[in-house]
Motif scaffolding. Structure first.
Motif, PDB file in Angstrom:
ATOM      1  N   ASP A   1     -27.799  16.756  19.965  1.00  0.00           N
ATOM      2  CA  ASP A   1     -26.730  17.407  18.877  1.00  0.00           C
ATOM      3  C   ASP A   1     -25.410  17.141  19.185  1.00  0.00           C
ATOM      4  O   ASP A   1     -24.570  17.461  18.492  1.00  0.00           O
ATOM      5  CB  ASP A   1     -26.998  18.965  19.129  1.00  0.00           C
ATOM      6  CG  ASP A   1     -28.471  19.563  18.566  1.00  0.00           C
ATOM      7  OD1 ASP A   1     -28.933  19.250  17.771  1.00  0.00           O
ATOM      8  OD2 ASP A   1     -28.712  20.368  19.691  1.00  0.00           O
ATOM      9  N   HIS A   2     -25.268  16.132  20.351  1.00  0.00           N
ATOM     10  CA  HIS A   2     -24.079  15.744  20.507  1.00  0.00           C
ATOM     11  C   HIS A   2     -23.304  15.006  19.397  1.00  0.00           C
ATOM     12  O   HIS A   2     -23.925  14.232  18.997  1.00  0.00           O
ATOM     13  CB  HIS A   2     -23.751  15.047  21.916  1.00  0.00           C
ATOM     14  CG  HIS A   2     -22.526  14.280  22.203  1.00  0.00           C
ATOM     15  ND1 HIS A   2     -21.583  15.355  22.849  1.00  0.00           N
ATOM     16  CD2 HIS A   2     -22.084  13.155  22.268  1.00  0.00           C
ATOM     17  CE1 HIS A   2     -20.560  14.504  22.846  1.00  0.00           C
ATOM     18  NE2 HIS A   2     -20.693  13.291  22.719  1.00  0.00           N
ATOM     19  N   SER A   3     -21.994  15.229  18.965  1.00  0.00           N
ATOM     20  CA  SER A   3     -21.308  14.639  17.894  1.00  0.00           C
ATOM     21  C   SER A   3     -21.933  14.980  16.564  1.00  0.00           C
ATOM     22  O   SER A   3     -21.467  14.457  15.681  1.00  0.00           O
ATOM     23  CB  SER A   3     -21.248  12.956  17.898  1.00  0.00           C
ATOM     24  OG  SER A   3     -20.801  12.651  19.181  1.00  0.00           O
ATOM     25  N   LYS A   4     -22.802  16.154  16.563  1.00  0.00           N
ATOM     26  CA  LYS A   4     -23.321  16.499  15.223  1.00  0.00           C
ATOM     27  C   LYS A   4     -22.377  17.340  14.580  1.00  0.00           C
ATOM     28  O   LYS A   4     -21.750  17.939  15.129  1.00  0.00           O
ATOM     29  CB  LYS A   4     -24.866  17.253  15.582  1.00  0.00           C
ATOM     30  CG  LYS A   4     -25.551  17.556  14.302  1.00  0.00           C
ATOM     31  CD  LYS A   4     -26.684  18.470  14.721  1.00  0.00           C
ATOM     32  CE  LYS A   4     -27.420  18.678  13.376  1.00  0.00           C
ATOM     33  NZ  LYS A   4     -28.905  19.494  13.839  1.00  0.00           N
ATOM     34  N   LYS A   5     -22.407  17.345  13.166  1.00  0.00           N
ATOM     35  CA  LYS A   5     -21.474  18.025  12.342  1.00  0.00           C
ATOM     36  C   LYS A   5     -22.034  19.460  11.967  1.00  0.00           C
ATOM     37  O   LYS A   5     -23.256  19.363  11.352  1.00  0.00           O
ATOM     38  CB  LYS A   5     -20.732  17.470  11.279  1.00  0.00           C
ATOM     39  CG  LYS A   5     -20.029  15.997  11.690  1.00  0.00           C
ATOM     40  CD  LYS A   5     -19.471  15.360  10.673  1.00  0.00           C
ATOM     41  CE  LYS A   5     -18.887  14.075  11.085  1.00  0.00           C
ATOM     42  NZ  LYS A   5     -18.015  13.389   9.829  1.00  0.00           N
ATOM     43  N   LEU A   6     -21.308  20.533  12.262  1.00  0.00           N
ATOM     44  CA  LEU A   6     -21.706  21.903  11.677  1.00  0.00           C
ATOM     45  C   LEU A   6     -20.652  22.196  10.672  1.00  0.00           C
ATOM     46  O   LEU A   6     -19.629  21.907  10.834  1.00  0.00           O
ATOM     47  CB  LEU A   6     -21.856  23.010  12.566  1.00  0.00           C
ATOM     48  CG  LEU A   6     -23.058  22.451  13.527  1.00  0.00           C
ATOM     49  CD1 LEU A   6     -22.958  23.920  14.762  1.00  0.00           C
ATOM     50  CD2 LEU A   6     -24.445  22.416  13.199  1.00  0.00           C
ATOM     51  N   LEU A   7     -21.221  22.939   9.516  1.00  0.00           N
ATOM     52  CA  LEU A   7     -20.230  23.531   8.479  1.00  0.00           C
ATOM     53  C   LEU A   7     -20.342  24.842   8.504  1.00  0.00           C
ATOM     54  O   LEU A   7     -21.291  25.644   8.036  1.00  0.00           O
ATOM     55  CB  LEU A   7     -20.562  22.890   7.385  1.00  0.00           C
ATOM     56  CG  LEU A   7     -19.614  23.175   6.034  1.00  0.00           C
ATOM     57  CD1 LEU A   7     -18.308  22.675   6.202  1.00  0.00           C
ATOM     58  CD2 LEU A   7     -20.221  22.381   4.743  1.00  0.00           C
ATOM     59  N   CYS A   8     -18.971  25.424   8.390  1.00  0.00           N
ATOM     60  CA  CYS A   8     -18.927  27.067   8.289  1.00  0.00           C
ATOM     61  C   CYS A   8     -18.435  26.888   6.692  1.00  0.00           C
ATOM     62  O   CYS A   8     -17.216  26.510   6.437  1.00  0.00           O
ATOM     63  CB  CYS A   8     -17.815  27.624   9.118  1.00  0.00           C
ATOM     64  SG  CYS A   8     -17.458  29.167   8.711  1.00  0.00           S
ATOM     65  N   GLU A   9     -19.182  27.608   5.738  1.00  0.00           N
ATOM     66  CA  GLU A   9     -18.792  27.624   4.395  1.00  0.00           C
ATOM     67  C   GLU A   9     -18.695  28.758   3.805  1.00  0.00           C
ATOM     68  O   GLU A   9     -19.782  29.696   4.008  1.00  0.00           O
ATOM     69  CB  GLU A   9     -19.726  26.671   3.762  1.00  0.00           C
ATOM     70  CG  GLU A   9     -19.711  26.234   2.189  1.00  0.00           C
ATOM     71  CD  GLU A   9     -20.714  25.492   1.576  1.00  0.00           C
ATOM     72  OE1 GLU A   9     -20.176  24.336   1.321  1.00  0.00           O
ATOM     73  OE2 GLU A   9     -21.671  25.887   1.613  1.00  0.00           O
ATOM     74  N   VAL A  10     -17.747  28.959   2.873  1.00  0.00           N
ATOM     75  CA  VAL A  10     -17.696  30.251   1.878  1.00  0.00           C
ATOM     76  C   VAL A  10     -17.765  29.598   0.422  1.00  0.00           C
ATOM     77  O   VAL A  10     -17.190  28.844   0.081  1.00  0.00           O
ATOM     78  CB  VAL A  10     -16.341  31.155   2.321  1.00  0.00           C
ATOM     79  CG1 VAL A  10     -15.116  30.233   1.832  1.00  0.00           C
ATOM     80  CG2 VAL A  10     -16.557  32.161   1.322  1.00  0.00           C
ATOM     81  N   SER A  11     -18.721  30.601  -0.123  1.00  0.00           N
ATOM     82  CA  SER A  11     -18.924  30.026  -1.604  1.00  0.00           C
ATOM     83  C   SER A  11     -18.917  31.155  -2.714  1.00  0.00           C
ATOM     84  O   SER A  11     -19.294  32.434  -2.055  1.00  0.00           O
ATOM     85  CB  SER A  11     -20.371  29.357  -1.733  1.00  0.00           C
ATOM     86  OG  SER A  11     -21.263  30.192  -1.121  1.00  0.00           O
TER      87      SER A  11
END
Length: 554
Positions: A69-79
């Motif tokens: 998971d190192h350098s993996k991107k997570l996204l916190c999103e409001v829609s």
């Protein structure tokens, strides 16, 4: 939305990331959520606050992250419908070095002694970065750099290598990689020197032969000559012989190439064979007997020569030599010289050869002559020289022996004097002489000794003959007595008709020449008046010359 939580996670530990918004729409379709996480190892929780102490919407992601998971991107999103807004988080997962591998260069082909080889420790991922490396060969530490460089490979470098990469969180260990050094070497069992008749084995090996990934072919050579070829890495001698001794080498071949081992010497030890014993008597210029013994053995033998059981000479510890004896020793050879030899030296001579493996012997009987004939000043003299023949014998000291002289087997004279003198020797005196010594104890006759008398040509015998039957044929023949052989030349006036050597071939087709020892024959066919005249035959050698004439009439 905003994200809060630790900036870095540690592999294997659970951590929580918070995605929050300061707005709440209870009756709307606004959604706050996380994207990009692994639901198998993650848990989601949400909380909405709508009271006098505050307003907000929060979604928590609790998960156990791995090094992948190192350098993996997570996204916190409001829609809200098709409208979206988000905040991206790049994961920083602390972990020990992972996916550690050894890279070998060159990666193909045979690696031989002296080649340059590098082994690199490659790490797939590490956070924090690798702080140190360790190299191991067959479990033993051999280096601390990322690259292990072998600039001149040795046979001893063959083995299995692995590396360790370290950082603050732990160590990554690579699988072992085999470094195969393709180098042939021959060994001998039980040793490179063996006794005749014992079993011996020569083995041709490359390091790691038993674990080699492909079949190997072995070609054997003895003293540089091809011997055999096949899959067997050994050369077996069930009972080694002396003929098996020599220098052996082998060539090992695989699909990538071949390597030839340095030759090894196989030495075979054996006891002495039957010695070769030779006896030689020299009667001219002094009485000398030579006894020579030689033998074949390994290691070299000690030789001893005896006469009727009494040791006269040895190649080992020297015995006390008599004044008449001389000894020369070399490897497996012994020579004994006996000066002033006589009947006392007759008898059985033996030679014994011995080494650590055994011994052998040979015998011969020597019979020395009591009478010997000496010619002075030489056995070859010029006519007119004073020559003395001396009969050397061992007659009874109390009785005068009788000496009988022979030439070419015919009796010449008998007297009590041991000499036969020619004050001025002539060619007719030449021949093979013998002397016989007779005394009360018996008699003995010397070997025949030739006396050669060199003398100039005598008066040549020159004759001519004319034959009329069947055509007119004239024959002129010249012969002479001399020693050494004379050169004969037949002349008419200043013209040379024929000669035995050194003159041109006759150009007259009517003349035929026949040459033999001290003889010259000329045939003149269809004789004409011009062939008449005085012919001269000249004879000459190193001692002098002579000539004769004949009047040839047609």
């Amino acid at each position: 939305p905003s994200v809060t939580g630790s900036k870095e996670q540690t592999e294997g530990q659970r951590s929580t990331l918070e995605c929050s918004s300061p707005y709440v729409c209870p009756w709307g379709d606004i959604v706050l959520h996380w994207e990009g996480y692994d639901p198998r190892v993650s848990e989601m929780s949400s909380r909405t606050q709508l009271d006098t102490s505050g307003i907000g919407h929060q979604v928590n992601l609790t998960s156990t992250f791995s090094w992948k998971d190192h350098s993996k991107k997570l996204l916190c999103e409001v829609s809200h419908g098709s409208r979206k807004a988000g905040t991206e988080v790049v994961l920083r997962v602390r972990h020990a070095p992972k996916d550690t591998q050894v890279s070998l260069s060159p990666s193909s082909g045979n690696i031989g002694v002296g080649d340059a080889v590098t082994l690199s420790c490659e790490v797939g991922s590490s956070h924090p970065p690798v702080a140190g490396y360790r190299w191991y060969k067959d479990g033993m530490a051999v280096g601390t750099e990322r690259v292990l460089a072998l600039r001149g490979v040795r046979r001893e470098d063959h083995g299995r290598y692995h590396c360790e990469a370290q950082n603050a969180l732990g160590t990554g260990v690579s699988p072992a990689v085999a470094l195969r050094v393709f180098s042939a070497e021959i060994s001998a069992s039980p040793a490179a020197e063996v006794r005749e008749g014992t079993a011996a084995t020569l083995s041709c090996d490359v390091p790691g032969r038993e674990g080699h990934p492909e079949e190997l072919t072995y070609t054997w050579y003895k003293n540089g000559a091809w011997l055999k070829e096949g899959p067997a890495h050994t050369l077996v001698f069930p009972a080694v012989t002396a003929g098996d001794a020599g220098y052996y080498s082998c060539q090992v071949t695989n699909s990538q190439g071949s390597d030839t081992a340095q030759a090894i010497g196989l030495s075979v030890t054996y006891p002495p064979r039957i010695p070769t014993l030779t006896l030689f008597q020299e009667t001219q210029g002094g009485r000398l007997v030579i006894v020579r013994c030689s033998v074949d053995s390994h290691p070299p033998a000690t030789l001893a020569i005896d006469h009727d059981g009494t040791v006269l000479a040895t190649s080992g510890a020297q015995v006390a030599l008599r004044q008449r004896l001389g000894v020369t020793a070399s490897r497996n050879s012994l020579r004994l010289e006996i000066r002033d030899a006589g009947p006392r030296d007759s008898g059985k001579y033996g030679c014994t050869a011995s080494n650590v493996h055994g011994n052998a012997s040979a015998t011969k009987v020597l019979v020395t002559r009591a009478a010997e004939l000496l010619i002075q000043p030489s056995a070859e003299v010029s006519e007119g020289t004073a020559v003395t023949l001396t009969c050397v014998g061992t007659g009874d000291a109390e009785e005068e022996p009788l000496y009988t002289w022979y030439r070419n087997g015919r009796r010449l004279q008998e007297s009590s004097f041991p000499t036969l003198e020619f004050p001025s020797v002539r060619g007719d005196d030449a021949g093979a002489f013998q002397c016989q010594v007779r005394s009360r104890n018996g008699s003995d006759t010397s070997e025949a000794v030739p006396l050669r008398v060199l003398y100039p040509p005598r008066q040549p015998v020159l004759s001519s003959f004319l034959q009329s039957r069947g055509g007119r044929l004239g024959i002129i023949q010249c012969s002479v007595e001399s020693d050494p052989e004379s050169d004969l030349t037949l002349r008419r006036g200043d013209d040379v008709t024929a000669c035995t050597r050194g003159c041109p071939q006759a150009t007259n087709p009517r003349v035929r020449v026949t040459r033999s020892y001290n003889s010259l024959k000329v045939e003149i066919w269809d004789v004409v008046v011009e062939d008449e005249g005085i012919y001269v035959c000249q004879a000459g050698n190193s001692q002098g010359s002579a000539s004769a004439t004949v009047d040839f009439q047609a």
